[in-house]
Design an enzyme around this catalytic site. Sequence first.
Site, short mmCIF file in Angstrom:
data_model
loop_
_atom_site.label_atom_id
_atom_site.label_comp_id
_atom_site.label_asym_id
_atom_site.label_seq_id
_atom_site.Cartn_x
_atom_site.Cartn_y
_atom_site.Cartn_z
N ASP A 51 -58.33 21.56 98.72
CA ASP A 51 -58.53 21.33 97.27
C ASP A 51 -59.02 22.62 96.62
O ASP A 51 -58.56 23.00 95.53
CB ASP A 51 -59.58 20.24 97.02
CG ASP A 51 -59.22 18.89 97.62
OD1 ASP A 51 -58.96 17.95 96.87
OD2 ASP A 51 -59.20 18.78 98.87
N THR A 122 -56.91 13.14 98.35
CA THR A 122 -57.71 13.88 99.34
C THR A 122 -58.19 12.96 100.47
O THR A 122 -58.17 13.35 101.64
CB THR A 122 -58.92 14.55 98.65
OG1 THR A 122 -58.42 15.41 97.64
CG2 THR A 122 -59.74 15.36 99.63
MG MG Z 1 -57.63 15.93 93.65
#
Ligand code: MG
Length: 309
Positions: A51, A122
């Site tokens: 990320d 995620t």
């Molecule tokens: Mg995200």
Amino acid sequence: MSGNPPVVMRLVASAYKVAEKAGAIVRKVLHSGELGIVEKTGANDLQTMADRLAQQSICESLSRHFPKITIIGEEDLPPEKVQEDLIETGQAEEILQRSCPDEFKEVKEEELVVWVDPLDGTKEYTEGLLDNVTVLIGIAYGGRAIAGVINQPFYNYQLGAEATLGRTIWGILGLGAFGFKLQEVPEDRRIVTTTRSHSNKVVTDCVNAMEPHDVIRVGGAGNKIIQLIEGKASAYVFASPGCKKWDTCAPEVILHAVGGKLTDMYGKPYCYHADVKHMNSAGVLAALRNHEYYVSRVPPSVLQALKND
Ligand code: MG
Ligand code: AMP
Ligand code: MG
């Protein structure tokens, strides 16, 4: 086309390559085995090295090329120098060759807002549900989501080494959406797709109120919109304030470009001005067809619960 294409086309052409680069970063971090997981607000709100690096790559690459645009990324990162090998300078030639819809020809760079979700899904990424993962770059003008790019880094991963890994879907209102084959669920089937890791009673009550024939629980806002346009699901129903503008901006454009609709649970569109609040507090309701049916089925108790958030 002669001369310099309009900025909207140049930005989408860059975003396409930048999303591909971010997808490659997401794959590389997974293969390194060092995910560097951090809990943001809790165990169901994670951030990984993928990320962080993907957001650095996307935001720095786009802002170097288009210094006047406003870019809003999901991750809160300390200001630091971005490694040069994270920078993407390419543009998709195929997009530069297309003609810009008339209504966007005169748009100025400083009028564009870019919403970035460097890695959507995620939680699923950390659990190995790799096809749930997408990279989302949405572009807004005048508060409206007008263009978007979705990269799916692990598309085809279950097919093994023979298959090409990853794909990129892109779209612009008035031009269309590309990079996939549009398919629809048969009219007489109602298949609802919803969250697998952020559910609660209100979310479930609302899904049940749609009287679905089937429910698919998968991760990612981008992934769920892909299910709608590829004939896997008829509606995406999420009666929760958990989704943010970077989750819906790019997916909304792809869906709208093929005639679908994404709104809150009241059937009201979201706004993507630079200063809007990030949370989609009134939930997400999206469908390729018959969106009004799903709006009409949302129970008053669900609307009441969302109002109190
Ligand atoms: Mg995200
Ligand atoms: P999901 O369908 O659960 O994968 O959610 C779609 C997107 O919204 C993902 O980016 C999630 O991280 C985000 N999201 C949904 N609900 C929440 C929540 N309760 N807390 C944090 N993020 C959420
Ligand atoms: Mg997300």
